[in-house]
Design a protein around this motif. Structure first.
Motif, mmCIF file in Angstrom:
data_model
loop_
_atom_site.group_PDB
_atom_site.id
_atom_site.type_symbol
_atom_site.label_atom_id
_atom_site.label_comp_id
_atom_site.label_asym_id
_atom_site.label_seq_id
_atom_site.Cartn_x
_atom_site.Cartn_y
_atom_site.Cartn_z
ATOM 1 N N ASP A 166 0.841 -1.204 0.000
ATOM 2 C CA ASP A 166 0.000 0.000 0.000
ATOM 3 C C ASP A 166 0.875 1.252 0.000
ATOM 4 O O ASP A 166 0.589 2.228 -0.707
ATOM 5 N N LYS A 167 1.934 1.227 0.794
ATOM 6 C CA LYS A 167 2.832 2.380 0.873
ATOM 7 C C LYS A 167 3.613 2.563 -0.427
ATOM 8 O O LYS A 167 3.942 3.703 -0.804
ATOM 9 N N CYS A 168 3.906 1.463 -1.122
ATOM 10 C CA CYS A 168 4.535 1.567 -2.447
ATOM 11 C C CYS A 168 3.615 2.309 -3.410
ATOM 12 O O CYS A 168 4.053 3.134 -4.219
ATOM 13 N N LYS A 169 2.326 2.017 -3.318
ATOM 14 C CA LYS A 169 1.351 2.711 -4.157
ATOM 15 C C LYS A 169 1.295 4.191 -3.807
ATOM 16 O O LYS A 169 1.096 5.040 -4.691
ATOM 17 N N SER A 170 1.486 4.531 -2.542
ATOM 18 C CA SER A 170 1.525 5.940 -2.134
ATOM 19 C C SER A 170 2.721 6.648 -2.767
ATOM 20 O O SER A 170 2.618 7.807 -3.188
ATOM 21 N N VAL A 171 3.857 5.961 -2.831
ATOM 22 C CA VAL A 171 5.034 6.515 -3.516
ATOM 23 C C VAL A 171 4.692 6.775 -4.979
ATOM 24 O O VAL A 171 5.018 7.828 -5.536
ATOM 25 N N ALA A 172 4.028 5.800 -5.598
ATOM 26 C CA ALA A 172 3.645 5.938 -7.006
ATOM 27 C C ALA A 172 2.741 7.149 -7.220
ATOM 28 O O ALA A 172 2.876 7.871 -8.218
ATOM 29 N N SER A 173 1.843 7.396 -6.302
ATOM 30 C CA SER A 173 0.935 8.541 -6.408
ATOM 31 C C SER A 173 1.714 9.853 -6.382
ATOM 32 O O SER A 173 1.424 10.782 -7.143
ATOM 33 N N VAL A 174 2.719 9.935 -5.506
ATOM 34 C CA VAL A 174 3.564 11.133 -5.431
ATOM 35 C C VAL A 174 4.351 11.306 -6.728
ATOM 36 O O VAL A 174 4.426 12.406 -7.289
ATOM 37 N N LEU A 175 4.913 10.225 -7.230
ATOM 38 C CA LEU A 175 5.692 10.271 -8.469
ATOM 39 C C LEU A 175 4.836 10.709 -9.655
ATOM 40 O O LEU A 175 5.272 11.512 -10.491
ATOM 41 N N GLU A 176 3.625 10.180 -9.725
ATOM 42 C CA GLU A 176 2.726 10.561 -10.813
ATOM 43 C C GLU A 176 2.366 12.038 -10.724
ATOM 44 O O GLU A 176 2.304 12.739 -11.744
ATOM 45 N N SER A 177 2.127 12.515 -9.522
ATOM 46 C CA SER A 177 1.793 13.935 -9.323
ATOM 47 C C SER A 177 2.928 14.833 -9.778
ATOM 48 O O SER A 177 2.712 15.842 -10.472
ATOM 49 N N ILE A 178 4.151 14.482 -9.401
ATOM 50 C CA ILE A 178 5.327 15.264 -9.802
ATOM 51 C C ILE A 178 5.472 15.245 -11.320
ATOM 52 O O ILE A 178 5.732 16.282 -11.951
#
Length: 214
Positions: free
Chosen positions: A197-209
């Protein structure tokens, strides 16, 4: 040429933050790899790897601390300060969950490692490898599609993790009769699923950037 592209051209090339991002993602892979290796070893042979995981988790915290220190010292950053903080914090959260899984297995002396536990550590390692792929593309945003593809893969892995976790918990309550064993295995499975789940949170930040700067 977009306004973002012009701005990125004018801003001096960053020599502090990107190395820290890449060090954090590389450290995360090493941690996930050690955990996956540990669950494929007999109980007596895991301690060396668990100690290594302790060191890697501390190293991750040091990288996060150093990144936040650089934020406080530098006026010009490669992208939004909030995004930098979110990125290193979310990566550190993954490391924290993986370290937590190793700590629980060590504390409870979990002898028999189930296929589900091995599968979840494998999924987490795969997700961490895709985090590194995306992080390396942050330097110039020329291959934003690679960031998007890596994040999509992480999302699929998170869904896969949910399925493995749900099936494993069902089997525990269906087949296990010892209450202590139920508690031990459920806690290990839960924290491993949480790591994805936390890996997906990282992905969300990366996509936003990526969306802001591509």
């Amino acid at each position: 040429m977009s306004i973002n592209s012009i701005f990125q051209f004018l801003v001096p090339k960053d020599k502090k933050f990107f190395p820290l991002f890449e060090e954090a993602s590389s450290n995360l892979i090493e941690l996930a790899s050690n955990l996956h290796e540990a669950v494929n070893l007999p109980l007596k042979e895991r301690e060396v790897l668990f100690q290594k995981i302790d060191e890697l988790e501390q190293r991750g915290e040091d990288i996060t601390r150093q990144t936040n220190l650089e934020l406080s010292k530098n006026f010009i950053t490669p992208f939004d300060r909030e995004d930098i903080h979110s990125l290193v914090t979310s990566i550190d959260n993954v490391a924290d969950r993986l370290h937590g899984a190793s700590s629980i297995m060590r504390l409870y002396q979990v002898d028999k490692i189930t296929k589900s536990i091995r599968k979840l550590t494998e999924i987490n390692l795969d997700a961490c490898q895709h985090i590194e792929i995306a992080v390396k593309e942050l330097r110039d945003f020329k291959n934003a599609h690679k960031i998007k593809a890596a994040c999509a893969k992480i999302s699929k892995l998170e869904n896969k993790s949910d399925n493995v976790y749900n099936k494993a918990v069902f089997e525990i309550f269906e087949n296990e009769t010892d209450a202590k064993s139920i508690i031990k295995y459920k806690e290990v499975l839960s924290i491993l699923e949480s790591a994805t789940d936390k890996c997906k949170s990282v992905a969300s930040v990366l996509e936003s950037i990526s969306v802001k700067h591509s």
